[in-house]
Design a protein around this motif. Structure first.
Motif, mmCIF file in Angstrom:
data_model
loop_
_atom_site.group_PDB
_atom_site.id
_atom_site.type_symbol
_atom_site.label_atom_id
_atom_site.label_comp_id
_atom_site.label_asym_id
_atom_site.label_seq_id
_atom_site.Cartn_x
_atom_site.Cartn_y
_atom_site.Cartn_z
ATOM 1 N N ARG A 94 35.348 32.387 29.494
ATOM 2 C CA ARG A 94 34.716 33.655 29.145
ATOM 3 C C ARG A 94 33.197 33.616 29.249
ATOM 4 N NH1 ARG A 94 38.245 35.573 23.848
ATOM 5 N NH2 ARG A 94 40.266 35.656 24.903
ATOM 6 N N ALA A 95 32.609 32.434 29.167
ATOM 7 C CA ALA A 95 31.146 32.330 29.220
ATOM 8 C C ALA A 95 30.756 31.095 30.014
ATOM 9 C CB ALA A 95 30.573 32.246 27.807
ATOM 10 N N ASP A 96 29.608 31.146 30.652
ATOM 11 C CA ASP A 96 29.168 30.026 31.470
ATOM 12 C C ASP A 96 28.657 28.892 30.584
ATOM 13 O OD1 ASP A 96 28.855 28.752 33.855
ATOM 14 O OD2 ASP A 96 26.910 29.645 34.331
ATOM 15 N N GLY A 97 28.912 27.684 31.029
ATOM 16 C CA GLY A 97 28.460 26.516 30.291
ATOM 17 C C GLY A 97 28.662 25.273 31.119
ATOM 18 N N THR A 136 42.918 29.966 35.074
ATOM 19 C CA THR A 136 43.441 29.345 33.849
ATOM 20 C C THR A 136 44.244 28.086 34.130
ATOM 21 O OG1 THR A 136 43.497 31.453 32.669
ATOM 22 C CG2 THR A 136 44.913 29.705 31.833
ATOM 23 N N ARG A 137 45.153 28.146 35.071
ATOM 24 C CA ARG A 137 46.022 26.998 35.354
ATOM 25 C C ARG A 137 45.223 25.803 35.871
ATOM 26 N NH1 ARG A 137 51.532 28.075 35.550
ATOM 27 N NH2 ARG A 137 52.097 30.281 35.398
ATOM 28 N N THR A 138 44.231 26.075 36.713
ATOM 29 C CA THR A 138 43.414 24.978 37.246
ATOM 30 C C THR A 138 42.580 24.337 36.151
ATOM 31 O OG1 THR A 138 43.343 25.966 39.448
ATOM 32 C CG2 THR A 138 41.607 24.389 38.904
ATOM 33 N N THR A 192 31.108 26.052 34.292
ATOM 34 C CA THR A 192 32.453 26.626 34.220
ATOM 35 C C THR A 192 32.613 27.825 35.147
ATOM 36 O OG1 THR A 192 31.728 27.885 32.276
ATOM 37 C CG2 THR A 192 32.908 25.831 31.872
ATOM 38 N N LEU A 193 31.607 28.690 35.190
ATOM 39 C CA LEU A 193 31.731 29.878 36.033
ATOM 40 C C LEU A 193 31.689 29.541 37.517
ATOM 41 C CD1 LEU A 193 29.827 32.783 34.240
ATOM 42 C CD2 LEU A 193 32.252 32.166 34.194
ATOM 43 N N GLN A 194 30.970 28.483 37.889
ATOM 44 C CA GLN A 194 31.007 28.032 39.279
ATOM 45 C C GLN A 194 32.441 27.712 39.691
ATOM 46 O OE1 GLN A 194 27.774 24.873 39.119
ATOM 47 N NE2 GLN A 194 27.832 25.278 41.324
ATOM 48 N N LEU A 195 33.098 26.899 38.873
ATOM 49 C CA LEU A 195 34.465 26.498 39.186
ATOM 50 C C LEU A 195 35.406 27.695 39.124
ATOM 51 C CD1 LEU A 195 36.586 24.350 39.779
ATOM 52 C CD2 LEU A 195 36.725 23.903 37.308
ATOM 53 N N ALA A 196 35.265 28.533 38.102
ATOM 54 C CA ALA A 196 36.145 29.694 37.956
ATOM 55 C C ALA A 196 36.054 30.629 39.156
ATOM 56 C CB ALA A 196 35.813 30.444 36.667
ATOM 57 N N LYS A 197 34.845 30.828 39.671
ATOM 58 C CA LYS A 197 34.666 31.724 40.817
ATOM 59 C C LYS A 197 35.340 31.175 42.069
ATOM 60 C CE LYS A 197 30.355 33.897 39.267
ATOM 61 N NZ LYS A 197 28.876 33.972 39.466
ATOM 62 N N ILE A 198 35.252 29.878 42.266
ATOM 63 C CA ILE A 198 35.891 29.254 43.432
ATOM 64 C C ILE A 198 37.399 29.436 43.371
ATOM 65 C CG2 ILE A 198 36.361 27.046 44.573
ATOM 66 C CD1 ILE A 198 33.557 26.151 43.453
ATOM 67 N N VAL A 199 37.974 29.143 42.203
ATOM 68 C CA VAL A 199 39.431 29.237 42.042
ATOM 69 C C VAL A 199 39.893 30.693 42.119
ATOM 70 C CG1 VAL A 199 41.378 28.757 40.521
ATOM 71 C CG2 VAL A 199 39.457 27.138 40.648
ATOM 72 N N THR A 200 39.178 31.573 41.451
ATOM 73 C CA THR A 200 39.544 32.991 41.432
ATOM 74 C C THR A 200 39.572 33.578 42.838
ATOM 75 O OG1 THR A 200 38.665 33.299 39.201
ATOM 76 C CG2 THR A 200 38.887 35.268 40.555
ATOM 77 N N ALA A 201 38.601 33.210 43.652
ATOM 78 C CA ALA A 201 38.543 33.734 45.021
ATOM 79 C C ALA A 201 39.784 33.327 45.813
ATOM 80 C CB ALA A 201 37.287 33.226 45.717
ATOM 81 N N ASN A 234 34.387 27.105 23.416
ATOM 82 C CA ASN A 234 33.074 27.737 23.516
ATOM 83 C C ASN A 234 32.387 27.261 24.789
ATOM 84 O OD1 ASN A 234 31.653 25.239 23.023
ATOM 85 N ND2 ASN A 234 32.127 25.485 20.854
ATOM 86 N N ALA A 235 31.294 27.914 25.120
ATOM 87 C CA ALA A 235 30.609 27.643 26.386
ATOM 88 C C ALA A 235 30.099 26.209 26.470
ATOM 89 C CB ALA A 235 29.451 28.624 26.559
#
Length: 324
Positions: free
Chosen positions: A121-124, A208-210, A182-191, A113-114
């Motif tokens: 899936r959700a920011d937290g 996901t892997r990171t 979480t979304l900060q990190l996800a956006k960096i990796v996704t880019a 969960n967030a």
């Protein structure tokens, strides 16, 4: 009630070969799926001891403790601890030997969960600790780790081919502002990942892997597993079973290697003459491997896609020579 679906539920409990009056350890209580089924197969003289490093899981298990507290000797008890502390927990309870140990290394749905920082899936808050009462959060860890070490973690634990580029991007980003969600990190990796490969339909999140790698590092999951495996032989009665469900290739490799080596498989050097005493040393075994690796059936995968990567391995204690 949690919507968590226990993976390989009947297969794992069947593999323990439950004795009705035996003593068993569920080293990863989660939300109690395996524990409930184990208890259903124990008589009033049997006992189940559950362990979990997640305080929320332990709190959820207290209800089950009340349900099984009518006997003079409780049939079920739960302790807040990592499964690497099994020996200490059992010693404090006055339990010397057990008839089975179950380790389900997967995460429970309530953890995703967030608020816990595991979900994409959700920011937290970027936490990721299994035990929120101790240790650094993922945000604190990312703030202090070197780029070289970060790349190593992402490459080895996440098996991520773009580990170097991801580590560089994270270090550059944290210099501008702290990475705390979480979304900060996800956006960096996704880019980084999407700049190198085209997204395919149905593909898992590029981050996901990171996330997986950082979670493993934060919680020292492989070190914890290694310690638990090392303790298992000394805690099990002869004939007792060790059942481990893994969800990551690194975990499964560790379990497979431990069980094979403890069973004496492939330990005798080929084409080298040995004296009888040397042969006995190589042929000694603490465990025997039971059957082949078990994976979820297609029906279970369809009902619960998170079970797809699960692998269960089973070993049985056969010798007391190295009791701890």
């Amino acid at each position: 009630m949690s919507d968590h679906i226990t993976v390989l539920l009947h297969e794992a409990v069947d593999a323990l070969a439950i004795k009705s009056g035996g003593v068993y350890v569920d080293g990863t209580y989660g939300r109690g799926g395996h524990s409930r089924l184990i208890l259903s197969r124990l008589s009033q003289h049997g006992q189940l001891i559950a362990i979990d490093r997640d305080q929320a899981a332990v709190a959820a298990g207290k209800q089950m403790v009340q349900e099984h507290s009518a006997c003079n000797v409780p049939r079920f008890e739960i302790r807040h601890a990592a499964f690497s502390q099994m020996r200490q927990v059992l010693h404090e309870m006055g339990v010397q030997k057990v008839d089975g140990i179950l380790l389900d290394l997967g995460m429970s749905s309530p953890q995703l969960n967030a608020e816990r920082g595991f979900s994409l899936r959700a920011d937290g808050p970027l936490d990721m600790r299994m035990d929120v009462s101790k240790g650094m959060t993922a945000a604190q860890w990312i703030e202090t780790i070197s780029e070289t070490e970060l790349e190593k973690v992402i490459r080895e634990y996440g098996e991520e081919r773009y580990a170097r580029s991801i580590a560089r991007a994270i270090v550059v980003a944290r210099a501008r502002q702290p990475i705390v969600t979480t979304l900060q990190l996800a956006k960096i990796v996704t880019a980084v990942v999407r700049s190198r490969e085209r997204k395919r339909e149905g593909q898992q999140s590029p981050a996901t892997r990171t996330f997986q790698a950082i979670r493993i590092a934060i919680n020292q999951e492989l070190e914890e597993l290694s310690l638990a495996l090392q303790q298992s032989a000394g805690l099990l009665n002869v004939g007792g079973r060790l059942v481990v469900i893994s969800f990551h290739s690194l975990e499964d490799r560790m379990v497979k290697r431990f069980m094979r080596e403890s069973a004496g498989i492939n330990r005798v050097p080929r084409n080298i003459p040995l004296r009888e005493m040397e042969l006995q040393r190589f042929s000694h075994r603490q465990f025997k491997v039971i059957g082949k690796a078990v994976r979820p059936r297609q029906q279970e995968i369809v009902a619960n896609s998170r079970s797809r990567s699960a692998v269960m391995r089973v070993a049985e204690r056969v010798s007391r020579e190295f009791d701890a």
